[in-house]
Motif scaffolding. Structure first.
Motif, mmCIF file in Angstrom:
data_model
loop_
_atom_site.group_PDB
_atom_site.id
_atom_site.type_symbol
_atom_site.label_atom_id
_atom_site.label_comp_id
_atom_site.label_asym_id
_atom_site.label_seq_id
_atom_site.Cartn_x
_atom_site.Cartn_y
_atom_site.Cartn_z
ATOM 1 N N LYS A 67 50.237 102.357 -40.250
ATOM 2 C CA LYS A 67 50.549 103.785 -40.338
ATOM 3 C C LYS A 67 51.869 104.055 -41.043
ATOM 4 N N LEU A 68 52.616 103.016 -41.383
ATOM 5 C CA LEU A 68 53.966 103.193 -41.902
ATOM 6 C C LEU A 68 53.996 103.239 -43.427
ATOM 7 N N PRO A 69 54.937 103.986 -43.998
ATOM 8 C CA PRO A 69 55.108 103.964 -45.467
ATOM 9 C C PRO A 69 55.711 102.633 -45.894
ATOM 10 N N ASN A 70 55.573 102.316 -47.160
ATOM 11 C CA ASN A 70 55.992 101.007 -47.663
ATOM 12 C C ASN A 70 57.468 100.716 -47.443
ATOM 13 N N ASP A 71 58.319 101.750 -47.538
ATOM 14 C CA ASP A 71 59.751 101.499 -47.412
ATOM 15 C C ASP A 71 60.161 101.152 -45.978
ATOM 16 N N GLU A 72 59.301 101.429 -45.004
ATOM 17 C CA GLU A 72 59.610 101.112 -43.610
ATOM 18 C C GLU A 72 58.959 99.811 -43.154
ATOM 19 N N LEU A 73 58.099 99.256 -43.998
ATOM 20 C CA LEU A 73 57.336 98.079 -43.586
ATOM 21 C C LEU A 73 58.190 96.825 -43.353
ATOM 22 N N PRO A 74 59.152 96.489 -44.221
ATOM 23 C CA PRO A 74 59.905 95.248 -43.986
ATOM 24 C C PRO A 74 60.588 95.198 -42.620
ATOM 25 N N ALA A 75 61.274 96.273 -42.244
ATOM 26 C CA ALA A 75 61.953 96.298 -40.946
ATOM 27 C C ALA A 75 60.949 96.243 -39.802
ATOM 28 N N ALA A 76 59.834 96.945 -39.957
ATOM 29 C CA ALA A 76 58.815 96.954 -38.899
ATOM 30 C C ALA A 76 58.160 95.583 -38.763
ATOM 31 N N ARG A 77 57.917 94.926 -39.889
ATOM 32 C CA ARG A 77 57.314 93.585 -39.822
ATOM 33 C C ARG A 77 58.275 92.572 -39.217
ATOM 34 N N LEU A 78 59.569 92.748 -39.467
ATOM 35 C CA LEU A 78 60.561 91.870 -38.848
ATOM 36 C C LEU A 78 60.555 92.067 -37.327
ATOM 37 N N ARG A 79 60.476 93.325 -36.904
ATOM 38 C CA ARG A 79 60.399 93.609 -35.459
ATOM 39 C C ARG A 79 59.116 93.022 -34.875
ATOM 40 N N TYR A 80 58.032 93.125 -35.597
ATOM 41 C CA TYR A 80 56.750 92.552 -35.159
ATOM 42 C C TYR A 80 56.845 91.034 -35.041
ATOM 43 N N ALA A 81 57.483 90.401 -36.014
ATOM 44 C CA ALA A 81 57.622 88.940 -35.965
ATOM 45 C C ALA A 81 58.455 88.494 -34.772
ATOM 46 N N GLU A 82 59.507 89.230 -34.478
ATOM 47 C CA GLU A 82 60.328 88.867 -33.313
ATOM 48 C C GLU A 82 59.534 89.017 -32.023
ATOM 49 N N GLU A 83 58.701 90.036 -31.947
ATOM 50 C CA GLU A 83 57.877 90.223 -30.745
ATOM 51 C C GLU A 83 56.830 89.118 -30.643
ATOM 52 N N LEU A 84 56.346 88.616 -31.778
ATOM 53 C CA LEU A 84 55.435 87.467 -31.756
ATOM 54 C C LEU A 84 56.132 86.245 -31.160
ATOM 55 N N ILE A 85 57.394 86.030 -31.530
ATOM 56 C CA ILE A 85 58.153 84.908 -30.966
ATOM 57 C C ILE A 85 58.323 85.103 -29.469
ATOM 58 N N ARG A 86 58.677 86.314 -29.059
ATOM 59 C CA ARG A 86 58.828 86.597 -27.635
ATOM 60 C C ARG A 86 57.526 86.345 -26.875
ATOM 61 N N GLY A 87 56.416 86.655 -27.517
ATOM 62 C CA GLY A 87 55.125 86.486 -26.859
ATOM 63 C C GLY A 87 54.586 85.075 -26.920
ATOM 64 N N GLY A 88 55.267 84.184 -27.631
ATOM 65 C CA GLY A 88 54.821 82.793 -27.702
ATOM 66 C C GLY A 88 53.873 82.498 -28.838
ATOM 67 N N ASN A 89 53.616 83.472 -29.705
ATOM 68 C CA ASN A 89 52.735 83.256 -30.861
ATOM 69 C C ASN A 89 53.599 82.822 -32.039
ATOM 70 N N HIS A 90 54.164 81.626 -31.935
ATOM 71 C CA HIS A 90 55.143 81.173 -32.904
ATOM 72 C C HIS A 90 54.524 80.880 -34.266
ATOM 73 N N GLY A 91 53.296 80.392 -34.296
ATOM 74 C CA GLY A 91 52.633 80.108 -35.565
ATOM 75 C C GLY A 91 52.434 81.363 -36.388
ATOM 76 N N GLN A 92 51.954 82.436 -35.764
ATOM 77 C CA GLN A 92 51.771 83.699 -36.482
ATOM 78 C C GLN A 92 53.118 84.256 -36.927
ATOM 79 N N ALA A 93 54.161 84.067 -36.087
ATOM 80 C CA ALA A 93 55.497 84.525 -36.460
ATOM 81 C C ALA A 93 55.984 83.807 -37.717
ATOM 82 N N VAL A 94 55.726 82.501 -37.812
ATOM 83 C CA VAL A 94 56.122 81.736 -38.997
ATOM 84 C C VAL A 94 55.452 82.307 -40.241
ATOM 85 N N LEU A 95 54.170 82.628 -40.160
ATOM 86 C CA LEU A 95 53.462 83.197 -41.310
ATOM 87 C C LEU A 95 54.079 84.516 -41.738
#
Length: 713
Positions: A67-95
């Motif tokens: 739902k986000l515009p392109n200029d907001e995607l990098p920060a949002a994806r970084l937040r998503y990756a950190e939440e993946l690490i918190r959740g234990g999905n480290h492989g998906q976070a690496v990708l």
């Protein structure tokens, strides 16, 4: 609304005697009602209000990316990756992070530093999970790392090393990067070449004096190493067979409590047999014989640290046959708050233990007053905090009872993360029978430090007056907590006081001694245990470290008391566990005369798993010891709050005094203290906690043994 309806349904379960008639499952009593409440909370918890539901939060973030515009995607994806690490999905976070790193350019700059740090962290966690959890061994995650504790699956650590090396070259003054790089080197078991010496920790970092306390983690052979998240443990002789058992809780909403019974030196998981299936969750637990029947009961605290943590606590009555019953509802203790701490004491001297409960109010939108439950002596409690003005609202973090002015009335110390601490002196009852507590913290000089977390009463200098240790955990700098501690352990002093050691002046005032006592240290304290770990007659300090952040890989720290004058860090004696330690318990588990430590390790987030540790004390010295088990008559049954004064004769025929308090800081009933090289105990004075000022004196008490003392009526 979808989360409100299940909650209202749970409340109906509490009020209705049998709401599920003609259903396969029937609510029969308060125990089963509590199980139903906890089950409903776990199943219907809002992930946006429960930070420990990272897997569900990550899925929400993933869906929102579309739902986000392109200029907001990098920060949002970084937040998503950190939440993946918190959740234990480290492989998906690496990708995710690899894609972000590639898009940001191959050079590491200030703009993309966060991306590369998280990528290195994801690989680090892969290494920790594959080696420390999946292939768990007793030596894992304990400094100084022994060969048996080093990693054998190298995929995660090797990739983390490559990135940390590049990060250090780009940011050579970043202490946290250097620290985590060093940890990967230690786990890899390699020594860098001469061009990388800057990364190395000096050999002095791992040194410990020869006569310092020594511990060995024996959780694996003792079958005491369950895997899980943050939690707590209490230790006591729950079945009254002469040896200590363990009760363990975890903060995850659906995590079962665990009851470990000691049998012939081994521990058996008796959770199901103890009628505890379905009793889940818990940020803290402590034991107390609230009903004076001789069996220690268990209190579980829940909800603290979570925005949506309006969860009930549990009071589990020990039935005396290795089983427990949740009597929270019947006892009048049912309330729904984010509770972080509590402590028991007989504040009014009627022979029954009362309970002060600290509830977390982070801001004006989340108001949760503290509670003081008076024990009615019939299995029920009444919250009298509003009537006597101790229903404080604030970001409080702990409560401990102690007797500041030696008037035998328990006083209360409250720590506050975002305001001044309180010292409430017990002034007795007024003409109307209402109990009076006076806050003297400003006059007494004990309002700090800022960001206070854990506090303990103890007589560190053996002068007969209880002192206060207050530690901190600054959540504002939790992203860099590991680096701050590393700098401190290498000699840098913290920018502000992270600990206070308040020496009791004997006149209801205190003097801060943390600097001359060698405790001007950087702490991110989640727990703390006071014990005489080397049996020299002076109480030592063991601190459980960590913050709710996956970057915070910080060792627990041990400080030895040097004759009541100062403390010496002896962290590297075998108990420097690197995983987060929110809770711990201490006691002589193997009945050999010295004090052992059990730690509950793991973080808040689902991916921050770790195994509990059981540090058996293997200190070698000639120090003597004594342990006392007290039984109250007019006083509460376990004599919590009794003050013990031992007069010892040393080898050169001099006299020495050692002081101890029964049940101080929620410890088990058995009072354990060292005697140093004392040859015999000339006299033991036991001042019972009843207000009658009754003292039992015992002449020529035996040493190196357990002594049982009963109060006369």
């Amino acid at each position: 609304m979808k989360y409100l309806l299940p909650f209202l349904f749970v409340l109906l379960l509490v009020k209705c005697s049998n709401p599920w008639q003609e259903k396969p499952y029937t609510i029969k009593d308060g125990h089963e009602r509590m199980i139903a409440i906890l089950d409903s909370i776990a199943r219907f918890a809002d992930p946006e209000k429960h930070a420990n539901l990272s897997q569900k939060n990550a899925e929400i973030l993933r869906k929102n990316l579309k739902k986000l515009p392109n200029d907001e995607l990098p920060a949002a994806r970084l937040r998503y990756a950190e939440e993946l690490i918190r959740g234990g999905n480290h492989g998906q976070a690496v990708l995710e992070l690899t894609t972000l790193a590639t898009a940001s350019g191959d050079s590491i700059t200030l703009e993309n530093k966060a991306v590369y740090e998280l990528l290195a962290l994801a690989y680090l966690r892969i290494g920790e999970v594959n080696n420390c959890v999946v292939r768990h061994k007793s030596e894992a995650c304990i400094l100084p790392l022994q060969p048996a504790g080093q990693f054998t699956d190298m995929m995660g650590v090797d990739n983390a090393l490559k990135i940390y090396k590049r990060l250090h070259r780009a940011f050579p003054n970043d202490a946290q990067i250097r620290w985590l790089y060093n940890l990967m080197l230690l786990n890899r078991g390699i020594v860098p070449d001469s061009t990388e010496q800057v990364f190395l920790l000096p050999p002095s970092f791992f040194e410990v004096p020869d006569n310092a306390p020594r511990f060995v983690n024996k959780a694996v052979p003792l079958r005491l190493d369950p895997t899980g998240l943050a939690g707590d443990a209490c230790m006591d002789d729950f079945d009254n067979d002469g040896d200590l058992d363990l009760f363990v809780v975890r903060q995850a909403l659906d995590a079962p409590c665990r009851y470990f019974v000691q049998e012939n030196g081994q521990f058996q998981d008796r959770t199901s047999e103890a009628h505890l299936d379905g009793i889940t969750g818990g940020i803290q637990t402590m034991q107390a014989d609230f009903d004076n029947d001789g069996d220690p009961d268990v209190l579980i605290l829940r909800g603290g640290g979570l925005e949506g943590g309006t969860h009930p606590n549990s009071l589990l009555r020990n039935n005396g046959n290795n089983s427990f019953t949740d009597i929270t509802i019947k006892a009048g203790l049912l309330s729904f708050h984010p509770t972080v701490s509590a402590d028991w004491a007989d504040y009014d001297g009627d022979g029954w233990l009362d309970l002060y409960v600290v509830n977390e109010s982070r801001d004006s939108a989340h108001i949760h007053p503290n509670e003081l439950f008076h024990n009615n002596g019939n299995g029920t409690f009444t919250n009298i905090a509003p009537q006597i003005g101790v229903n404080f609202v604030g970001y409080y973090s702990s409560a401990v009872w102690g007797d500041v002015n030696n008037d035998r009335r328990p006083d209360l110390y409250l720590t506050n993360r975002s305001g001044n601490n309180k010292l409430l002196l017990n002034r007795g009852s007024d003409n109307n029978g209402l109990w009076q507590f006076q806050n003297v913290a400003p006059r007494a000089g004990v309002t700090g430090p800022e960001y206070s977390s854990v506090a303990r009463f103890f007589d560190y200098n053996n002068d007969g007056w209880e002192d206060i240790l207050c530690l901190t955990n600054n959540l504002a700098v939790q992203d860099s907590a590991a680096g701050e501690v590393m700098k401190n352990m290498l000699g840098a002093k913290p920018p502000k006081d992270a600990v206070k050691l308040y020496r009791n002046n004997g006149n209801e005032t205190f003097t801060d001694m943390h600097v001359p006592a060698g405790l001007h240290q950087q702490f991110f304290a989640q727990s703390c245990s006071i014990g005489d770990f080397d049996n020299n007659g002076w109480p030592d300090i063991y601190v459980g470290s960590g913050v709710d952040n996956v970057r915070a890989i910080i060792p627990n720290r041990l400080f030895r008391n040097l004759d009541g004058n100062r403390f010496e860090e002896v962290t590297m004696g075998g108990a420097a566990h690197l995983q987060k330690c929110r809770g711990m318990a201490r006691g002589d588990l193997d009945n050999d005369g010295d004090t052992d430590i059990y730690t509950v390790t793991g973080g808040l987030f689902e991916g921050d798993l770790a195994n509990n540790a059981c540090f058996i004390n293997e200190t070698k010295n000639e120090h003597r010891w004594v342990q006392l088990v007290l039984k109250g008559a007019q006083s509460n049954r376990e004599a919590r709050g009794a003050r013990i004064t031992l007069t010892i004769q040393t080898a050169d025929r001099k006299k020495r005094i050692v002081h101890a308090t029964c049940g101080s800081n929620g410890t088990q009933r058995r009072v354990e203290t060292g005697l140093g090289k004392g040859e015999k105990i000339l006299k033991a004075d036991i001042q019972w906690p009843h207000f009658s000022n009754k003292i039992t004196t015992i002449d020529t008490m035996a040493i190196n043994g357990i002594i049982f003392v009963k109060e006369e009526k």
